[in-house]
Design a protein around this motif. Structure first.
Motif, PDB file in Angstrom:
ATOM      1  N   UNK A  89      16.302 -15.328 -16.368  1.00  0.00           N
ATOM      2  CA  UNK A  89      15.449 -14.172 -15.865  1.00  0.00           C
ATOM      3  C   UNK A  89      16.278 -13.021 -16.607  1.00  0.00           C
ATOM      4  N   UNK A  90      15.115 -12.428 -16.042  1.00  0.00           N
ATOM      5  CA  UNK A  90      15.621 -10.646 -16.986  1.00  0.00           C
ATOM      6  C   UNK A  90      14.998  -9.997 -15.449  1.00  0.00           C
ATOM      7  N   UNK A  91      16.374  -8.381 -15.537  1.00  0.00           N
ATOM      8  CA  UNK A  91      15.612  -7.420 -14.026  1.00  0.00           C
ATOM      9  C   UNK A  91      16.182  -6.921 -15.068  1.00  0.00           C
ATOM     10  N   UNK A  92      15.192  -5.640 -14.625  1.00  0.00           N
ATOM     11  CA  UNK A  92      15.298  -4.376 -15.476  1.00  0.00           C
ATOM     12  C   UNK A  92      15.425  -3.506 -14.174  1.00  0.00           C
ATOM     13  N   UNK A  93      16.731  -2.510 -14.191  1.00  0.00           N
ATOM     14  CA  UNK A  93      16.842  -1.944 -12.932  1.00  0.00           C
ATOM     15  C   UNK A  93      17.555  -0.223 -13.574  1.00  0.00           C
ATOM     16  N   UNK A  94      17.503   0.717 -13.036  1.00  0.00           N
ATOM     17  CA  UNK A  94      17.653   1.490 -12.714  1.00  0.00           C
ATOM     18  C   UNK A  94      19.332   2.429 -12.537  1.00  0.00           C
ATOM     19  N   UNK A  95      20.556   1.290 -11.988  1.00  0.00           N
ATOM     20  CA  UNK A  95      21.133   0.972 -11.387  1.00  0.00           C
ATOM     21  C   UNK A  95      22.392  -0.650 -11.673  1.00  0.00           C
ATOM     22  N   UNK A  96      23.912  -0.711 -11.171  1.00  0.00           N
ATOM     23  CA  UNK A  96      24.443  -1.629 -10.926  1.00  0.00           C
ATOM     24  C   UNK A  96      23.707  -2.414  -9.635  1.00  0.00           C
ATOM     25  N   UNK A  97      23.725  -1.329  -8.197  1.00  0.00           N
ATOM     26  CA  UNK A  97      23.166  -1.627  -6.952  1.00  0.00           C
ATOM     27  C   UNK A  97      21.505  -1.769  -7.439  1.00  0.00           C
ATOM     28  N   UNK A  98      20.872  -1.553  -7.922  1.00  0.00           N
ATOM     29  CA  UNK A  98      19.614  -2.422  -8.183  1.00  0.00           C
ATOM     30  C   UNK A  98      19.490  -3.402  -8.554  1.00  0.00           C
ATOM     31  N   UNK A  99      20.232  -4.128  -9.643  1.00  0.00           N
ATOM     32  CA  UNK A  99      20.659  -4.906 -10.151  1.00  0.00           C
ATOM     33  C   UNK A  99      21.141  -6.250  -8.600  1.00  0.00           C
ATOM     34  N   UNK A 100      21.906  -5.753  -8.677  1.00  0.00           N
ATOM     35  CA  UNK A 100      22.652  -6.183  -7.405  1.00  0.00           C
ATOM     36  C   UNK A 100      21.630  -7.138  -6.483  1.00  0.00           C
ATOM     37  N   UNK A 101      21.147  -5.473  -6.138  1.00  0.00           N
ATOM     38  CA  UNK A 101      19.974  -5.427  -4.779  1.00  0.00           C
ATOM     39  C   UNK A 101      18.738  -6.524  -4.829  1.00  0.00           C
ATOM     40  N   UNK A 102      18.642  -6.584  -6.363  1.00  0.00           N
ATOM     41  CA  UNK A 102      16.913  -7.443  -6.831  1.00  0.00           C
ATOM     42  C   UNK A 102      17.683  -9.209  -6.254  1.00  0.00           C
ATOM     43  N   UNK A 103      19.085  -9.354  -7.371  1.00  0.00           N
ATOM     44  CA  UNK A 103      19.913 -10.182  -6.970  1.00  0.00           C
ATOM     45  C   UNK A 103      19.903 -11.339  -5.897  1.00  0.00           C
ATOM     46  N   UNK A 104      20.554  -9.961  -4.813  1.00  0.00           N
ATOM     47  CA  UNK A 104      20.264 -10.716  -3.516  1.00  0.00           C
ATOM     48  C   UNK A 104      18.879 -11.280  -2.510  1.00  0.00           C
ATOM     49  N   UNK A 105      17.676 -10.447  -3.586  1.00  0.00           N
ATOM     50  CA  UNK A 105      16.112 -10.498  -3.265  1.00  0.00           C
ATOM     51  C   UNK A 105      15.814 -12.494  -3.385  1.00  0.00           C
ATOM     52  N   UNK A 106      16.212 -12.216  -4.617  1.00  0.00           N
ATOM     53  CA  UNK A 106      15.976 -13.526  -5.128  1.00  0.00           C
ATOM     54  C   UNK A 106      16.868 -14.192  -4.557  1.00  0.00           C
ATOM     55  N   UNK A 107      17.718 -14.416  -4.247  1.00  0.00           N
ATOM     56  CA  UNK A 107      18.985 -15.813  -3.569  1.00  0.00           C
ATOM     57  C   UNK A 107      17.817 -15.962  -2.588  1.00  0.00           C
ATOM     58  N   UNK A 108      17.488 -14.727  -1.254  1.00  0.00           N
ATOM     59  CA  UNK A 108      16.995 -14.455   0.017  1.00  0.00           C
ATOM     60  C   UNK A 108      16.005 -15.515   0.294  1.00  0.00           C
ATOM     61  N   UNK A 109      15.063 -16.229  -1.243  1.00  0.00           N
ATOM     62  CA  UNK A 109      13.535 -16.439  -1.149  1.00  0.00           C
ATOM     63  C   UNK A 109      14.198 -17.712  -0.709  1.00  0.00           C
ATOM     64  N   UNK A 110      13.067 -18.421  -0.292  1.00  0.00           N
ATOM     65  CA  UNK A 110      13.453 -20.176   0.539  1.00  0.00           C
ATOM     66  C   UNK A 110      13.176 -21.218  -0.789  1.00  0.00           C
ATOM     67  N   UNK A 111      13.746 -22.271  -1.122  1.00  0.00           N
ATOM     68  CA  UNK A 111      14.516 -22.514  -1.977  1.00  0.00           C
ATOM     69  C   UNK A 111      15.336 -22.292  -3.068  1.00  0.00           C
ATOM     70  N   UNK A 112      15.183 -20.881  -3.370  1.00  0.00           N
ATOM     71  CA  UNK A 112      16.782 -20.901  -4.563  1.00  0.00           C
ATOM     72  C   UNK A 112      17.909 -20.903  -3.424  1.00  0.00           C
ATOM     73  N   UNK A 113      18.915 -21.977  -4.465  1.00  0.00           N
ATOM     74  CA  UNK A 113      19.190 -22.472  -4.255  1.00  0.00           C
ATOM     75  C   UNK A 113      20.896 -21.405  -4.429  1.00  0.00           C
ATOM     76  N   UNK A 114      21.094 -20.880  -5.848  1.00  0.00           N
ATOM     77  CA  UNK A 114      21.695 -20.027  -6.265  1.00  0.00           C
ATOM     78  C   UNK A 114      21.316 -18.709  -7.569  1.00  0.00           C
ATOM     79  N   UNK A 115      21.864 -18.044  -7.950  1.00  0.00           N
ATOM     80  CA  UNK A 115      21.255 -17.696  -9.012  1.00  0.00           C
ATOM     81  C   UNK A 115      22.892 -16.436  -9.251  1.00  0.00           C
ATOM     82  N   UNK A 116      23.015 -16.787 -11.152  1.00  0.00           N
ATOM     83  CA  UNK A 116      24.390 -16.903 -11.307  1.00  0.00           C
ATOM     84  C   UNK A 116      23.640 -15.909 -12.911  1.00  0.00           C
TER      85      UNK A 116
END
Length: 72
Positions: free
Chosen positions: A45-72
């Motif tokens: 997956x690619x994430x396109x955001x406007x800041x480092x913090x937004x990228x980290x927020x996106x990764x946090x949102x993905x890892x919190x989805x039910x059934x997601x084991x890890x995001x790296x």
């Protein structure tokens, strides 16, 4: 001045039972593109955001989805 663009390539590991649901949820997240699904449990997956913090927020949102084991 132009807006910053941050692009992050990540691997999302999922449980097999949740892969389709996670694909559907990722499809509605702004700036998120699924490039491939490998072995029904890993997504590139690619994430396109406007800041480092937004990228980290996106990764946090993905890892919190039910059934997601890890995001790296």
């Amino acid at each position: 001045m132009s807006e910053e663009i941050h692009i992050a390539g990540i691997v999302v590991a999922t449980t097999r039972a949740h892969t389709e649901n996670i694909k559907n949820m990722l499809a509605i997240l702004p700036g998120t593109v699924i490039h491939t699904v490998a072995g029904d449990v890993r997504m590139v997956v690619t994430l396109e955001t406007t800041s480092t913090f937004a990228t980290l927020d996106g990764m946090d949102a993905i890892v919190s989805l039910p059934g997601v084991i890890n995001v790296a």
